[in-house]
Design an enzyme around this catalytic site. Structure first.
Site, PDB file in Angstrom:
ATOM      1  N   HIS A 253       0.828  -1.202   0.000  1.00 29.37           N
ATOM      2  CA  HIS A 253       0.000   0.000   0.000  1.00 29.37           C
ATOM      3  C   HIS A 253       0.874   1.268   0.000  1.00 29.37           C
ATOM      4  CE1 HIS A 253      -3.589   2.422   0.707  1.00 29.37           C
ATOM      5  NE2 HIS A 253      -2.925   3.065   1.662  1.00 29.37           N
TER       6      HIS A 253
ATOM      7  N   ASN B 136      25.423 -25.125  -5.699  1.00 20.28           N
ATOM      8  CA  ASN B 136      26.231 -26.342  -5.699  1.00 20.28           C
ATOM      9  C   ASN B 136      25.610 -27.414  -4.805  1.00 20.28           C
ATOM     10  OD1 ASN B 136      29.016 -27.630  -6.335  1.00 20.28           O
ATOM     11  ND2 ASN B 136      28.845 -27.788  -4.114  1.00 20.28           N
TER      12      ASN B 136
ATOM     13  N   GLU C 141      -2.178  -5.674  -3.647  1.00 19.38           N
ATOM     14  CA  GLU C 141      -2.895  -5.207  -2.455  1.00 19.38           C
ATOM     15  C   GLU C 141      -4.328  -5.750  -2.451  1.00 19.38           C
ATOM     16  OE1 GLU C 141      -3.446  -0.842  -0.426  1.00 19.38           O
ATOM     17  OE2 GLU C 141      -3.879  -1.048  -2.546  1.00 19.38           O
TER      18      GLU C 141
END
Length: 962
Positions: free
Chosen positions: A399, A696, A421
């Protein structure tokens, strides 16, 4: 009328008159314009209470004019300035009663007509002289507001169509209820005003402020949001669906203007005025019975004129009307097309000055902080989808960003924040519960906002040298697909099984609890308040009774101790909001350097030989005390540059989540020690090593779910990321419970690449360090995740730059551990001061293992290639530092007469021969002049306590050249 109570208003009018008199037609003095606007807004309510409605309307009209002046929507202000002076004079005469009301009303009509003709500003209730018979024809101000100055009327057929169209509408907007009546009329009003009517009034004012090219994106955004609110209110009140559909279509028109622009802005304004007129008539209940039909006609005109197909998704679907029939399902988009976002060029805004640019720079910083918090909250929300605190926190962040983005014209961010929102609001109201698809869409929204913000940041940096009046480019994207996805996820069809989902989510959350919060029983055992046997006994007898109460009844613990433990547990659950301020890094660096100079100066004074005199013992004591204070100041200043690893770790959370989804490997990611602090400079360079280590572990380390089950493991793998302070350094570990490193495979690949001979005998650490070589990978085929042999090489090079090192341990079938060790800061280093000849050098203690004085028998030569030193049965290469550094006056040529310092670099140990150890000390690192950059074996310098310079050795560089 008495002047009592009006003196302040008269003073304000006099002051405003003086300011207006000094304005020039180019309206360049924005501060003066702003002062006039604020003054008029200040006195409008007071004038409305004590004077006629027309005087209040005149005051508001002038305030509107100066708001338009302030927003740079006017080229020539000469007419406005002249009319303002006359208007202020009319207000003053009205207060002083120096002219008749009839004369004042005539002057007011003349002023309002001139301002409407010149600038298109008007206020309901003030005649503008645009109609010939105001008594017979209702005041059509709203419609006039959209028609500009009236000099470019529509084609004849369009005018006739409008005349026929509005012939049956009784707007009730004549002079008798035009919004500004006399004082007595205001007192007689008792019925409350419908909030929708007030919003329509504001909407009319905003439409009036628009120019034909609709370049003011903030006003366009405000109008779009106002229309959405009105549509929602009309749905909630059960208004006529045909009239409501006009509002939603009008909202689509302004959304299109905001996202793509309109070719005929004046036509859009005209149609908006027509629509507002219909809506006003509908709520004033003075309309004819065919008003819904007329609303549909205007709606079709908007759709046809601007290419808004009737099947386009309207704002109605965002706030569904229970009374409206369900819409037909649209064909499902392919999965890969949902939420697709592509680049769409740039929006350009004019930045007039450094002050304006600063607003955009601050917006960039605020968005950076906001998206980091949003991403973290969303990932937590994925685990606890009904957590109201997380939902509210995320909603507020979106907002806030929406409002700031709308004000600054960052359209992509504004629209996306509004859609996100809206969806989050459904979570707040428990209409919906967050699922996987919704989470993916919200995270995609965050990613797009990041891209826009990065582009905006680059744009801000690029125009600094071009100010004033520079064009700031803000990237924009085609987000239609993502907006439609967010809207669909919040649509009515999604709510069919919501109640069951919410109940299920609540139940799961109660069962799982907060994994980071230690159970009360375990907490009491760990604190040795109760024994494990007592806990097990209490658990066996526990039914509906709380565990703490059972323990108290058993006599195992006092009630006060249970209450204290519960209080601590509750505090742990709270999110701590640290109060902080933002400080420019350059200022901190400057302060740090000054404190470093202070420490050096204090040390020089403290070692002055004059203090050894008996007469100066008190002075020596005071200087010693000053040294302690200086050291504390240095420590405190160093903490100013220290920032927690939390934000960096949260980014890794998102990385692991996305990798797990892409690789289809279920993973539980565990984070600990995120509050560990490290120097800001280090944290900026730490991101890449952590990314490659985690990739990895996910790709090479963890097995697939099927492989794990076949090995008797849980199908969900585990990856741990932890941080802690150990021995003055920061230790970061990346651990997985996967298959571990395949030593044979690593050795085979190293031989194939020619990194080692086939008969090489390597220790475990030497073998593991091979995966850090450039181009090394055990994957035969490169993927978009790994296989090119660049990841671990990046880890090594980045850590070398930071003065850190990587240690690898692994157990086949059980997993691997990658441990990063880093100094706390790059500005200060803990070092061992050593003497070589007459000079002193600093060896970082992070690299030192021990120091020894070898015997003569422990020194040997290996195949005439180099000297070795035997340390408890281990042969290590020995480096004579005086030879390596070219020091001619070394005291000890024989190692058994000097000191050998055992150091570690890249998993290997070396012995450095020095003449003497002088002690350990924290030193402030000073960069060498560019003429001395790249000296072999030297990483920097420092000023020692006696004011002399000491060079800091680069252990890895010295070892690598051996």
């Amino acid at each position: 009328m008495s002047l009592d109570g009006f003196q302040e208003i008269l003073d304000t009018i006099s002051e405003a008159t003086s300011i207006v008199s000094s304005l020039t037609p180019d309206l360049s003095d924005k501060k003066s314009i702003s002062d006039v606007m604020l003054a008029l807004e200040k006195i409008t309510p007071e004038i409305g209470k004590g004077l006629t409605g027309k005087m209040a309307g005149l005051c508001e009209l002038l305030a509107q004019l100066y708001e338009k002046f302030l927003m740079e929507m006017v080229d020539d202000g000469s007419v406005g300035i002249e009319m303002t002076l006359q208007g202020l004079s009319v207000l003053q005469e009205s207060i002083e009663e120096s002219s008749s009301q009839e004369t004042l009303d005539e002057k007011t009509v003349m002023i309002s007509t001139s301002l409407f003709t010149a600038y298109g500003v008007s206020v309901a209730g003030l005649e503008t002289g645009q109609t010939t018979d105001s008594q017979e024809k209702p005041d059509d101000t709203l419609a006039q507001a959209g028609t500009g100055d009236g000099e470019n009327p529509e084609p004849e057929d369009a005018v006739d169509e409008d005349d026929d169209f509005f012939a049956g509408i009784e707007t009730g907007m004549g002079s008798e209820n035009a919004g500004y009546g006399t004082v007595e009329e205001h007192e007689e009003e008792t019925e409350p005003v419908n909030p929708i009517v007030e919003k329509l009034s504001q909407l009319a004012n905003d439409v009036t402020m628009l120019d034909a090219d609709m370049t003011d994106k903030k006003v366009v955004s405000d109008i779009m949001l106002e229309l959405e609110e009105i549509t929602t209110d009309m749905n909630n009140e059960g208004c006529d669906p045909q009239v409501t559909s006009l509002t939603s279509t009008l909202g689509l028109l302004y959304e299109k203007s905001l996202m793509k622009g309109l070719e005929n802005g004046q036509k859009a304004i005209d149609l908006s005025a027509d629509a507002i007129m219909i809506l006003s008539a509908y709520f004033e209940q003075t309309h004819s019975q065919d008003l819904p039909v007329q609303a549909i006609q205007v709606k079709k005109r908007i759709e046809n004129e601007f290419g808004l197909a009737a099947g386009d998704e309207s704002h109605e679907s965002r706030e569904p009307d229970d009374k409206a029939p369900p819409a037909a399902e649209s064909p499902q988009e392919p999965d890969n097309a949902q939420g697709m976002v592509t680049e769409a060029g740039y929006d350009t805004v004019k930045v007039a000055s450094d002050e304006d640019l600063l607003i955009y720079c601050e917006f960039v910083l605020e968005v950076n902080d906001s998206v980091a918090g949003i991403e973290s909250d969303l990932l937590e929300l994925e685990e606890s989808p009904t957590n109201e605190e997380l939902i509210n926190s995320t909603f507020r962040a979106f907002h806030s960003m929406k409002g700031a983005a709308g004000f600054l014209g960052v359209n992509t961010v504004n629209i996306l924040c509004h859609e996100a929102e809206t969806l989050l609001d459904k979570f707040r109201k428990k209409i919906l519960v967050c699922n996987q698809e919704m989470m993916d869409a919200l995270l995609k929204t965050v990613d797009v906002i990041k891209l826009v913000n990065e582009g905006l940041d680059a744009g801000c940096q690029g125009i600094k040298a071009k100010l004033p009046n520079a064009d700031l480019e803000m990237p924009k994207f085609h987000i239609d697909s993502l907006v439609q996805l967010l809207t669909r996820l919040g649509s009515e069809e999604q709510t069919k099984v919501v109640e069951q989902d919410v109940e299920k989510a609540d139940a799961e959350e109660e069962e799982s609890g907060d994994e980071e919060i230690e159970p009360i029983g375990a907490m009491l055992v760990n604190e040795q308040k109760i024994s494990r046997d007592q806990l097990e006994t209490a658990l066996e007898s526990q039914q509906a009774k709380p565990l703490g109460e059972i323990l108290v009844d058993m006599g195992a613990i006092e009630k006060s101790e249970v209450e204290q433990a519960l209080k601590y547990q509750a505090e742990k659950k709270k999110k701590v909001q640290a109060s902080s301020i933002k400080i420019d890094t350059e200022k901190l660096d400057s302060l740090l350097e000054l404190v470093g100079e202070l420490v050096i100066s204090q040390s020089i004074v403290g070692q002055d030989e004059a203090l050894a005199s008996e007469n100066n013992r008190v002075l020596l004591k005071n200087i010693t005390n000053l040294g302690k204070i200086t050291k504390n100041i240095q420590d405190r200043v160093m903490t100013l540059r220290m920032v927690p690893l939390k934000q960096t770790f949260q980014k890794m959370n998102r990385l692991v989540r996305d990798l797990a989804k892409k690789m289809k490997k279920p993973v539980h990611f565990n984070i600990s020690g995120a509050d560990t602090e490290i120097d800001k400079t280090l944290i900026e360079e730490l991101n890449d090593p952590l990314v490659h280590l985690l990739r990895n572990s996910m790709d090479h380390g963890l097995e697939s779910a099927e492989e794990r089950v076949a090995k008797g493991k849980d199908k969900t793998g585990n990856v741990w990321l932890s941080a802690s302070h150990k021995g003055g350094n920061v230790q970061i570990e990346v651990i997985d419970d996967g298959k571990g490193l395949d030593r044979d495979r690593i050795k085979q690949k190293a031989i194939e690449k020619g990194l080692i001979p086939a008969d090489a005998e390597l220790s475990e650490q030497e073998l593991y360090s091979l995966i850090l070589q450039p181009g090394f990978s055990t994957h035969d085929v490169a993927t978009d995740i790994s296989g090119r042999g660049v990841g671990m090489d990046v880890v090594k090079s980045n850590l070398d730059k930071l003065g850190g090192r990587l240690e690898i341990t692994s157990k086949p079938g059980e997993g691997s551990t990658f441990m990063i060790k880093l100094p706390l800061t790059l500005a200060i280093v803990d070092g061992m001061i050593v003497r070589i000849g007459k000079d002193r050098y600093v060896i970082p203690t992070i690299s030192i293992r021990e120091s020894v004085r070898p015997s003569k028998d422990s020194i040997s030569t290996y195949k005439k290639k180099g000297e070795m030193i035997d340390v408890r049965g281990h042969l290590l290469p020995m480096v004579r530092l005086h030879r390596r550094l070219g020091i001619m006056d070394a005291i000890h040529e024989n190692p058994w007469e000097g000191i050998v310092i055992i150091v570690e670099s890249d998993g290997r140990e070396f012995g450095f021969l020095v003449d003497d150890l002088l002690g350990q000390q924290q030193v402030v690192i000073k960069s060498l002049d560019k003429r001395f950059k790249g000296l072999p074996g030297i990483s920097g310098g420092t000023i020692l306590g006696d004011g002399c310079v000491g060079l800091i050795l680069d252990v890895s560089s010295v070892a690598a050249s051996n």
